[in-house]
Structure formats: structure tokens, C-alpha cells
Design an enzyme around this catalytic site. Sequence first.
Site, short mmCIF file in Angstrom:
data_model
loop_
_atom_site.label_atom_id
_atom_site.label_comp_id
_atom_site.label_asym_id
_atom_site.label_seq_id
_atom_site.Cartn_x
_atom_site.Cartn_y
_atom_site.Cartn_z
N LYS A 64 5.73 -0.01 -13.82
CA LYS A 64 6.99 -0.73 -13.65
C LYS A 64 7.20 -1.66 -14.83
CE LYS A 64 7.52 -3.59 -10.02
NZ LYS A 64 8.21 -3.25 -8.78
N GLY B 19 0.77 -1.25 0.00
CA GLY B 19 0.00 0.00 0.00
C GLY B 19 0.80 1.30 0.00
N ASP C 123 2.54 -0.92 -10.32
CA ASP C 123 3.79 -1.45 -9.76
C ASP C 123 3.68 -2.97 -9.73
OD1 ASP C 123 6.32 -1.04 -8.69
OD2 ASP C 123 5.62 -0.83 -6.63
#
Length: 207
Positions: free
Chosen positions: A162, A61, A122
Amino acid sequence: MSRRSKSSGAWLREHFDDPYVQRAQKEGWRSRAAFKLEELDGAERLIFPGATVIDLGAAPGGWSQYAARKLAGNGTVIAVDLLPMPELAGVTFLQGDFREQAVLDALLELISGRRVDLVMSDMAPNMSGVDVVDHARAADLEELALDFSRKVLGPDGTLVMKLFQGAGFQELLADARRRFGQVRIRKPKASRQRSSEAYLVARKPRA
Ligand SMILES: C[S@@+](CC[C@H](N)C(=O)[O-])C[C@H]1O[C@@H](n2cnc3c(N)ncnc32)[C@H](O)[C@@H]1O
């Protein structure tokens, strides 16, 4: 001592000596990853008052926490992960596999037609250690995040994602350039030098 426990000892030492891990603990961030987003945001001005932000692969988170703190109630953060994520003020969380149509539909329902300003991904697959398998799994997630962001981003929206520099990197980059008018690669300082990860920042989605 087995080879395995030696290497996990080295990993633990590196982890606890890491200044970003120490800072995350001191400042109450869920993960050191928050500092990668902080740096990307500083350079790219990603999160602004009133923004709608989607966080793909959000657990534990750190990125959602950074976005929610920065928005301070003026904006929306919707987060998705395969894993459970403890509640975070200002963040709506959906647990599920982003590759599944039902999860995508549930996410679109939560977005409910809003113009999205930032998609951040991500996401990283569980690494098997077999390069071709890992690259194929990562590429699959990257392609899905590209498709999704094209679908939901407004004309001034941004995708931060990412990706792993290795097999398939150039193809992914070419694909992103076909879909977005402006594409940059950044490697934040908080991203470990030995990691092949980097972040794509793509703007101006093409119609
Ligand atoms: C590097 S972690 C994200 C860290 C996070 N950005 C933070 O700041 O704390 C990558 C996450 O991607 C998630 N993930 C991987 N594959 C996924 C998928 N198919 N659907 C949803 N989440 C996925 C993993 O469960 C993991 O929590």
C-alpha cells in the site's frame, strides 16, 4: 449534536452501507481489506500452492485469512503487526513494530532462510491529520518494506505494498523502479475512491 459526533455518524452509516463490509460480514472475513487482496490476486496471480507469504501490517487479519484460505495448508503465511491479532489457522503471527531491529530479526528467524514468494504490506501509520507528518511516517514504512522485500524475496518474488498518492509518491515509485525490474500501480475497486491509497506491485527484484 457536536461536529465530531455528526461526522462519526456519517462514517458509521457509510461503513454499514458499504457492500464490501456487508459481504465481509456475511462470508466471515476479518476485514473488507480481504477484497482488495482478492482483486489484486485475481489480476496478478500472487498466491499459488506452496507459496511463502509475509504479511506486514496484518491486523485484524483479512489479508492473512485470504492467503491462508487460498493456500489451504500448502504453503506458509507469516504475519506481523503492532497490534494483537486473534489466532488464524495456517498463519504464524508476530506482534511488534516492524521498524524495530529486534522485530525484524524475529521475523527473519521465523522465515529461517526460506525463499519468500510474496511480501504484502498493507501497513498504514496512525494518521495525525498533519499532512507532512503523515506522509513522512508512511514513507518510512514504505522504504522499510521495500528494503525488507529486496532482502527476502526470491528472484521470482513479488512485493505488494500500500502507498499513498501525495507528497513523496513519485520518489517512492522511482526508488521501487531502481530496485525492481517491473513495477505497476493498482487501485482495486474495494479501495475507497476518496482514499489516496493505491497498491504497488513490484516483481523481478534486482540483485
Ligand atoms: C489497514 S490495516 C491492515 C489491514 C489488514 N491488511 C487486513 O486485511 O485486515 C494497517 C495495519 O498496519 C499496522 N501497522 C502500522 N504501523 C506498523 C508498524 N510499524 N509495524 C507493524 N504494523 C504496523 C497497523 O497496526 C494496522 O493494523
